[in-house]
Design a protein around this motif. Structure first.
Motif, PDB file in Angstrom:
ATOM      1  N   ASP A   1      61.642   3.936-109.044  1.00  0.00           N
ATOM      2  CA  ASP A   1      61.394   5.265-109.594  1.00  0.00           C
ATOM      3  C   ASP A   1      60.675   5.064-110.925  1.00  0.00           C
TER       4      ASP A   1
ATOM      5  N   CYS B   1      63.254  13.751-111.660  1.00  0.00           N
ATOM      6  CA  CYS B   1      62.350  12.644-111.942  1.00  0.00           C
ATOM      7  C   CYS B   1      60.973  12.928-111.350  1.00  0.00           C
TER       8      CYS B   1
ATOM      9  N   CYS C   1      64.449   9.186-107.461  1.00  0.00           N
ATOM     10  CA  CYS C   1      65.871   9.316-107.149  1.00  0.00           C
ATOM     11  C   CYS C   1      66.281  10.777-107.130  1.00  0.00           C
TER      12      CYS C   1
END
Ligand SMILES: [Zn+2]
Length: 85
Positions: A4, A34, A30
């Motif tokens: 990520d 994000c 995730c």
């Protein structure tokens, strides 16, 4: 396994529900938070991710050398240098 780019967490691309296509590359996240942060400024996060990767590869090197030194130290303990009496 993907990372990520926003928080640096490892994300399995088969399980990650959040992905974003940027410059013909898919990025996995995730969480939706994000992904939103990334989509607001991908270049900023890609730069951070690149820096994090460099930092991690440096840490790996450190790990290798410290393991090597430890092994050499153990070797010296088990095999003391010969003494001449
Ligand atoms: Zn994340």
């Amino acid at each position: 396994m993907n990372i990520d780019p926003v928080c640096g967490m490892h994300v399995d691309e088969k399980e990650a529900p959040f992905s974003y296509l940027y410059r013909d590359r898919a990025y996995f996240f995730c969480s939706e938070a994000c992904m939103d942060a990334f989509s607001a400024g991908p270049d900023k996060y890609l730069k951070l991710a690149a820096e994090r990767e460099i930092a991690e590869s440096k840490r790996e090197e450190g790990g290798y050398f410290s393991r090597l030194l430890k092994r050499l130290g153990e070797h010296a303990e088990k095999n003391p240098p010969p003494k001449c009496h």
